[in-house]
Write a protein that holds these residues in place. Structure first.
Motif: not given
Length: 593
Positions: A582-588, A535-540, A468-480
């Motif tokens: 990054m997600f389309n929650f309102s449309e969902g 993946l159904a809610l992910y904007a791209p 999930f985090l890789i999909l959002l473009g994060y690496s291990g050092s980015d997150i607390q």
């Protein structure tokens, strides 16, 4: 020493035992990973010989050294025992065998059996290099990363020293080994400390606490798994691909609590089989096994198998499957253009009175219908290098005979959808299928959407938070770490909610209800629900079917991506990392209404 050998020199008895052990070892080493019942018999025989050999050299070490026994020759015996244990682990998935293999390899390292004269003898240098490679594989599977990094550094130094010392020798093979393990560690290290890939009782529900399934007619458990992964230029070490490595661990129990222990808290004791190395050593077998849990499901890990070998393994495993067992078949591989190769073509004999047989192409016609129209022939997966006449190709039709036993199919390929044809095979057991999207979802902030670190679908199935985090473009050092822990709790809670929904559902298909009581298969199924929701809610990828995984038979509507429970789970996790946009929650939510 027996009375018959009383007058025989100690060294002669020793080398006779070595020759006997080597002969039996060569037989067991060449046995395939299937035919396990046959292997069990061989293992007992070869193990007894090595027990006798190791005990003899311990009791007569001084005389043997006087007779010319070298330390590296003792190391060779220990290395063979380590290989024997690891090979048995790969065939049985017994955790204790894996830990015993580690014990022997660690003893070779710490006692420096190969050190003396290593840069004066090329043969001895190669023995040390092969030892490092084998020990690295054991450490990777056992998840002892500190030792992995130590071994990699020592391997680099030794290769460098050997290049200077043996200038006429080509060490390209060992430079490739270093490149492989370096790349493997680079792509597999991100978020590694969030949670183990193995099933952990400190983080996952105990099998006894799983919610009871309504209206279940029979209960099946994961008895065996066949793991097969191949992709061109894939991340791997030796014959262990990254996808197989992740799936292998996800189908095993995590040592209870040991993931969070430091190495200094381990107890000491003797080994499980006679204490080969004595009593003053770490007892890893105690920390990797839990007597309250059933044994690990057996697994056969295949690397670039020919279709004949693949089917031989599949047939043998099906034959050995227990009555209440289900077989997990995992294949991660690229598609192959069926128009290029037409394997297994056989024309019926005009003179024969026998009906034609079903095959994978359209040259043989069934009396009932053309197999081409059923879709079984299409969607071939390439399990190895091209250009071998189709010997590495697997088609949905190849699996039809094996649907007579309960089959849980996980296909990770751009052509996974073609395996849905098995749902209409009409004979045998209905197949449970988790099928990857035909396209990998683009990673946020990355121009190239292709995954550089193993399959995206497999990553979600084995390490969903990391994926999930890789999909959002994060690496291990980015997150607390506190955010990681918070997200992990949200994910665990959501998976448990979905599990309760499925267990209580009156519309859950029997194919799913009969496996929902197995902790490993249940976890894969619940993680599939999470993948599909993300993946159904992910904007791209919103409203783009090619990016959505599928399952067969369908799951109840209560766990579909656009339900409140699914939207809430993904939204809570996205909010933790500030990624709601990054997600389309309102449309969902609107679609659900």
């Amino acid at each position: 020493m027996s009375q018959n050998n009383a007058n025989v020199p100690v060294s002669e008895v020793f080398w006779s035992l070595v020759a006997k052990a080597d002969k039996k070892f060569s037989k067991i080493r060449d046995l395939p990973y299937y035919e396990r019942n046959r292997y069990d018999t061989y293992f007992d025989k070869v193990f007894r010989v090595y027990t006798q050999l190791w005990k003899f050299q311990q009791e007569n070490r001084h005389k043997l050294v006087e007779a010319g026994l070298k330390r590296w020759e003792i190391g060779d015996i220990a290395s063979r025992i380590g290989q024997l244990y690891f090979g048995t682990y790969m065939r049985t998935s017994g955790a204790s065998y894996l830990s015993e293999s580690y014990i022997f390899y660690e003893a070779i390292l710490t006692r420096e059996y190969y050190k003396d004269g290593i840069l004066q003898d090329l043969n001895l240098a190669n023995k040390q290099l092969r030892f490092f490679a084998r020990f690295l594989t054991v450490c990777l599977v056992l998840n002892r990363r500190e030792m992995v990094y130590q071994l990699v550094n020592q391997l680099k130094l030794l290769v460098s020293d050997c290049k200077r010392t043996f200038q006429d020798t080509d060490f390209k093979e060992w430079k490739l080994v270093i490149q492989e393990i370096t790349k493997f560690l680079k792509v597999d290290t991100a978020f590694m400390n969030i949670r183990p890939l193995r099933y952990s009782l400190t983080l996952d529900l105990h099998p006894d606490n799983l919610p009871p399934v309504a209206n279940v007619k029979r209960k099946l458990k994961l008895g065996d798994a066949i793991l097969c992964s191949y992709h061109p230029n894939e991340v791997k070490f030796s014959e262990l691909t990254l996808d197989n490595f992740r799936m292998l661990q996800s189908l095993e129990w995590e040592p209870s609590g040991s993931f969070y222990k430091s190495s200094g808290t381990m107890s000491t004791g003797t080994g499980q089989n006679g204490g080969f190395l004595g009593s003053n050593r770490t007892n890893y077998s105690q920390e990797i096994s839990d007597p309250t849990l059933p044994p690990n499901p057996r697994k056969a890990v295949l690397y670039r198998p020919s279709i004949t070998h693949f089917l031989a393994v599949l047939a043998t495993v099906c034959e050995e499957l227990p009555p209440d067992g289900v077989l997990l078949l995992y294949i991660s591989a690229p598609e192959y253009n069926v128009d290029t190769v037409q394997p297994y073509t056989m024309h019926s004999d005009p003179a024969s009175t026998l009906p034609p047989t079903y095959f994978c192409d359209n040259t043989t016609i069934s009396p009932e219908k053309n197999i081409l129209n059923s879709g079984y022939h299409s969607g071939g997966l390439n399990l190895g290098v091209k250009g071998n006449g189709g010997l590495n190709l697997i088609y949905p039709c190849d699996l039809i005979p094996f649907t007579r036993r309960p089959l849980f199919l996980v296909i990770d390929s751009s052509t996974s959808n073609s395996f849905k044809a098995l749902s209409t095979a009409g004979k045998g057991e209905p197949v449970a299928m988790l099928l990857s999207p035909s396209s990998s979802s683009p990673i946020h902030g990355t121009i190239d959407p292709r995954q550089p670190s193993g399959s995206q679908f497999t990553s979600f199935l084995t390490a969903p938070l990391q994926a999930f985090l890789i999909l959002l473009g994060y690496s291990g050092s980015d997150i607390q770490m506190d955010k990681l822990n918070q997200a992990d709790k949200v994910l665990s809670s959501s998976l448990n909610i979905w599990g309760e929904m499925l267990a209580s559902s009156e519309t859950l298909h029997p194919v799913w209800s009969q496996v929902l009581g197995d902790p490993f298969l249940r976890r894969l199924l619940l993680r599939f629900i999470f993948i599909r929701a993300v993946l159904a809610l992910y904007a791209p990828t919103f409203n783009k079917k090619e990016y959505l995984p599928e399952c067969s038979p369908p799951l109840p509507d209560c766990v579909l991506p656009m339900t409140c429970s699914s939207i809430s789970a993904v939204q809570q996790m996205a909010d933790i990392f500030g990624a709601s946009t990054m997600f389309n929650f309102s449309e969902g939510s609107m679609q659900e209404v």
